[in-house]
Each structure stands twice: as structure tokens, then as C-alpha cells.
Design an enzyme around this catalytic site. Structure first.
Site, PDB file in Angstrom:
ATOM      1  CG  ASP A  78      39.183  22.414  25.809  1.00 27.53           C
ATOM      2  OD1 ASP A  78      38.083  22.968  26.026  1.00 27.53           O
ATOM      3  OD2 ASP A  78      39.325  21.482  24.994  1.00 27.53           O
ATOM      4  CG  HIS A  89      44.099  39.246  38.430  1.00 22.63           C
ATOM      5  ND1 HIS A  89      45.120  39.727  37.646  1.00 22.63           N
ATOM      6  CD2 HIS A  89      44.539  38.072  38.922  1.00 22.63           C
ATOM      7  CE1 HIS A  89      46.138  38.872  37.674  1.00 22.63           C
ATOM      8  NE2 HIS A  89      45.803  37.856  38.439  1.00 22.63           N
ATOM      9  CG  ASP A 149      34.820  22.700  28.438  1.00 21.99           C
ATOM     10  OD1 ASP A 149      34.464  23.731  27.833  1.00 21.99           O
ATOM     11  OD2 ASP A 149      35.332  21.720  27.869  1.00 21.99           O
ATOM     12  CD  GLU A 185      46.006  39.107  41.854  1.00 18.14           C
ATOM     13  OE1 GLU A 185      46.136  38.136  42.622  1.00 18.14           O
ATOM     14  OE2 GLU A 185      46.895  39.457  41.052  1.00 18.14           O
TER      15      GLU A 185
HETATM   16  N1  TRP Z   1      47.949  36.206  40.978  1.00 20.14           N
HETATM   17  C1  TRP Z   1      48.441  35.360  42.022  1.00 20.14           C
HETATM   18  C2  TRP Z   1      49.712  35.988  42.549  1.00 20.14           C
HETATM   19  O1  TRP Z   1      50.425  36.582  41.786  1.00 20.14           O
HETATM   20  C3  TRP Z   1      48.764  33.975  41.512  1.00 20.14           C
HETATM   21  C4  TRP Z   1      48.640  32.979  42.566  1.00 20.14           C
HETATM   22  C5  TRP Z   1      49.609  32.514  43.356  1.00 20.14           C
HETATM   23  C6  TRP Z   1      47.448  32.332  42.922  1.00 20.14           C
HETATM   24  N2  TRP Z   1      49.084  31.610  44.198  1.00 20.14           N
HETATM   25  C7  TRP Z   1      47.775  31.471  43.958  1.00 20.14           C
HETATM   26  C8  TRP Z   1      46.148  32.397  42.461  1.00 20.14           C
HETATM   27  C9  TRP Z   1      46.817  30.669  44.524  1.00 20.14           C
HETATM   28  C10 TRP Z   1      45.184  31.589  43.030  1.00 20.14           C
HETATM   29  C11 TRP Z   1      45.513  30.746  44.075  1.00 20.14           C
HETATM   30  O2  TRP Z   1      49.995  35.919  43.732  1.00 20.14           O
HETATM   31 ZN    ZN Z   2      47.089  36.352  39.005  1.00 21.60          ZN
END
Ligand code: TRP
Ligand code: ZN
Ligand code: CA
Length: 435
Positions: free
Chosen positions: A298, A121, A302, A167
Site C-alpha cells: 500500500d 518486470h 502510493d 528480467e
Molecule cells: N529481481 C531481482 C533479482 O532476482 C530482485 C532483486 C534482488 C532486486 N536485489 C535487488 C531488485 C535489488 C531491486 C534491487 O535479482
Molecule cells: Zn524481480
């Protein structure tokens, strides 16, 4: 960047090489092998983050849905992709009365019926620039897409990259994309890889516990770096892979942690600070370019490229250690007919290993009643355990090694259990095959 490592030829590769040297006719070409993924330059990924920070700074301090900083972020990423030869599409939607955008980039070529997607996102929350959440994933996916172009990669599968809008408002953009995909198009998706927060300052190395081959592809990559990983547990379904998963698409991804606290055991294996959040600036104004762990960014960048290169091959050999499992209970009728529990292995190439591991967990009040077989996809039975009237212990919890090298890996494998004596009963609790 990653350290150069010595590569050793497998015994099979040496044997093939010897054969070619002595007996092969000159016209016989060696089988084409896909080149290894390139190292993704950290400096390039960080340069994208600097640009996203400048965009936020010039647009009221954020890159949130419905704000000018979001569209400017989309324009930045899109211009890079267009210049690199991608076919880009802007998908518009409305959320909260504001227009949102998903950016989709298709790399020309590959099998249109097998599409591998990678996405992240691109929106931030309104309170900050969102450099770790989720400039990090967005920049790594962008730089991987640019590396595909630099390599002029010609993968078997069609590659599609995505940057999702809104998102932070509840996976709005990715849900919109999946809901508006015709079911015929959805069925062509062989996988979706998600990258949301992969440069957390107090980083952990978390792999989503979803599609077994995608999961093992990431785990093997980190094992090669001697970096331990853990399964992601900070909220399954909290990012853009969720709508794909709900639609039946195999998913996977990486994560370095948000507001959860790093334990002392985690600090010991990964470094960083125990008792502190993985990202103390999560969803706040300090999520700027200083809120990034370069080493984590990094390594994860990768790993993104490694997965895109590896999984875009037409058929993918399960990397050593891939676990296919079934944890749905199956009752075993007392002194009755055999029952089975299935595990599907799909999209793979070649035969199963000579050391296929079948781990079974059968709860039973008299294990001697049970005859247990592993059934290969073609029905061939491999006896794991015989019945025995004198074996009065509870349960069959054991790992068996099976020489399954005569069997095609692909297909439905079954654990077959039969109870051959009256009175004691039980059920298959779970079982798994490790390739
Ligand atoms: N963008 C997600 C959020 O704000 C961040 C997040 C929290 C997340 N837990 C996660 C992303 C687990 C991937 C997997 O909720
Ligand atoms: Zn996020
Ligand atoms: Ca019985």
C-alpha cells in the site's frame, strides 16, 4: 490508502495569498499548480495480483519467459491500459530460443522531449507465480497508470510505462529496450523509475541511491508517513534500472528486500521478524498471493504515484534534503594554484536556499594552509574558510551554511580549495550540497 494529513500553508504562500486579495487585478490568475497524487487503492493493486496468480495457476504455476503464463500476463496488463486510453506497443525479442515481450504504454501528451518512465518486470522465475517478485511492482505501476487515466493527468512531461520481459534471465528485456533506443530518444529520457519487489512479507523500506532528486522524492514521501527508509544495498544493478543507468539516464526506485536477512535494528524500526529473510519465498513456489505484506504494498504503491505525479512536472524543485555530491578525489597542490571539484544541479527551477548546506571533507596535514570557497554556477564565491598560520590541526571536515538565495539553483557548483603555504599537502576527499 494513507491517513489524511493536515496541510499547512507556507509563509510565502500566505504572503502571496494576502497580496492577491488586496492588490492583484482581477484578470491575474494564480499560477497553475499540479494536483497532489491520488491515493492508490490497495484493493485495486491486490485485484491485479489475484489475476496474475490465476494466470500462473492456469499455466503450469508460473509466468516465466517463454511460457504461456508470461504472454497471458502481458495480455492482461495490456487490455487494462488499452481500455484506459494508452497507446500500447509490444516489443518482441528472442532469448534462449524463446520469444520475449516488453509492453510499453505511452500516455498521450506532454513534452515529447522530456519523457519520464516508470517500469517493472512482469516475468516470474519458473519455480513459482512471482507475486511479490514481481507481480507487486507490476501491479503498482499498472494501477498508477490507471490512476493517471482516471485523473486525466496532463503532465508537463510525457509519461511512459513499461513492463519488462525476461528480467529473471539477466535483465534481457530492459537491456533490449535500451540498446534499441536511438541515442536521440535516449537523450529525451528525464528519468526511469524501477519497481521490483515492493510487497515483501517481512518488508524493509529501501530507496535506490541514485539520482539525488528521485531519491529524495521517495525519501520525502516516506518521511511524510513517518516511515524510516534505508538505502538499497541488496545488489545494485540487479534489476531493470541498470541498463538505463548505464546509458546515462537518471534512475531511482523502491525495494522491500529479497533473500537478505532483516536485522534486529531493522525489525525495531519497521516491525516484522529479525533474523528472517525479507522474502523467504524469494524465487520459490511459495511466492503466491499470500506472500505479500499489504501495508508495504500500500505505502509503496502510493509512493509510485507520488513520484510519477511529482517528477512529471516540467522543472522539479529539489525537495528539501536533496543531496548533490562528488566523491572523486582532487589533489590540492602544495602552496599552489586553486583546484576545484564540481557538482552539477540540473533540471531545477528557481533559486538555491538561504540555508544551503555545503559539507566538505578535505584531507590535509595542516588545515591552516587552506582557503576554501563555494563557487555558485555564475562564479560568485562564498568564502567557507580562511587560511590561518596558527591553525595546525589536520583536515577540514565541516558543514557550512551558505545564504545562496541570490543564486540560481541550476548549474555547476564548485568547491574551490587553495593551499597558500609550503610543506603540508592534501586532497579534496568528497563534498556535497544539501538543498
Ligand atoms: N529481481 C531481482 C533479482 O532476482 C530482485 C532483486 C534482488 C532486486 N536485489 C535487488 C531488485 C535489488 C531491486 C534491487 O535479482
Ligand atoms: Zn524481480
Ligand atoms: Ca601546504
Amino acid at each position: 490508502m494513507r491517513p489524511a494529513r493536515l496541510r499547512s500553508l507556507s509563509a510565502a504562500a500566505v504572503a502571496v495569498a494576502a497580496l492577491l486579495a488586496t492588490a492583484a487585478p482581477a484578470v491575474q490568475a494564480a499560477p497553475a499548480r499540479a494536483a497532489a497524487a491520488p491515493d492508490i487503492p490497495l484493493a485495486n493493486v491486490k485485484a491485479h495480483l489475484t489475476q496474475l496468480q490465476s494466470i500462473a495457476t492456469a499455466n503450469g504455476g508460473n509466468r516465466a519467459h517463454g511460457r504461456t503464463g508470461y504472454k497471458a500476463s502481458v495480455d492482461y496488463v495490456r487490455a487494462k491500459l488499452d481500455a484506459a486510453g494508452y497507446t500500447t506497443t509490444l516489443q518482441q525479442f528472442t532469448s534462449g530460443g524463446a520469444t520475449g515481450y516488453n509492453l510499453i504504454a505511452d500516455w498521450p501528451g506532454g513534452d515529447p522531449n522530456q519523457v519520464l518512465m516508470a517500469g517493472s518486470h512482469l516475468d516470474s522465475v519458473t519455480s513459482g507465480a512471482g507475486i511479490n517478485d514481481n507481480g507487486s511492482g507490476s501491479a503498482a505501476v499498472l494501477e498508477t497508470a490507471l490512476a493517471v487515466s482516471r485523473a486525466q493527468l496532463a503532465p508537463d512531461k510525457h509519461l511512459r510505462f513499461a513492463w519488462w520481459g525476461a528480467e529473471e534471465l539477466g535483465l534481457v528485456g530492459s537491456k533490449y529496450y535500451v540498446n534499441n533506443l536511438a541515442s536521440t530518444e535516449r537523450a529525451k529520457l528525464s528519468g526511469y523509475l524501477n519497481f521490483d519487489m515492493i510487497g515483501s512479507p517481512n518488508a524493509g523500506y529501501f530507496v535506490y541511491d541514485d539520482d539525488p532528486v528521485i531519491e529524495q522524492t521517495f525519501k520525502s514521501y516516506f518521511a511524510g508517513l513517518s516511515v524510516p527508509t534505508e538505502i538499497e544495498t541488496e545488489g545494485d544493478g540487479r534489476s531493470d534500472h541498470a541498463p538505463f543507468k548505464s546509458a546515462g539516464v537518471p534512475v531511482g526506485g523502491l525495494f522491500t528486500g529479497a533473500s537478505n536477512t532483516k536485522s534486529s535494528a531493522q525489525a525495531q524500526k519497521w516491525g516484522g521478524t529479525a533474523g528472517q529473510a525479507f522474502d523467504r519465498c524469494y524465487h520459490s513456489s511459495c511466492d503466491t498471493t499470500t506472500n505479500i505484506n499489504d501495508t508495504a504494498l500500500d505505502r509503496n504503491s502510493d509512493a509510485v504515484a507520488h513520484a510519477v505525479w511529482t517528477l512529471s512536472a516540467g522543472t522539479v524543485t529539489p525537495p528539501t534534503g536533496t543531496v548533490f555530491s562528488n566523491a572523486t578525489d582532487v589533489a590540492v597542490p602544495d602552496n599552489g594554484a586553486a583546484v576545484t571539484s564540481s557538482v552539477a544541479v540540473t533540471g531545477r527551477t528557481g533559486n538555491a536556499p538561504a540555508t544551503l548546506k555545503a559539507a566538505v571533507d578535505i584531507k590535509h596535514t595542516y588545515r591552516g594552509d587552506l582557503v576554501v570557497d563555494l563557487l555558485a554556477p555564475d562564479g560568485t564565491a562564498y568564502r567557507l574558510k580562511n587560511s590561518s598560520s596558527s591553525d595546525s590541526a589536520d583536515n577540514v571536515i565541516a558543514t557550512y551554511t551558505v545564504n545562496a538565495s541570490a543564486e540560481t539553483a541550476n548549474g555547476t557548483w564548485k568547491l574551490q580549495v587553495r593551499d597558500v603555504a609550503a610543506q603540508d599537502t592534501g586532497y579534496i576527499d568528497s563534498w556535497q550540497l544539501t538543498f
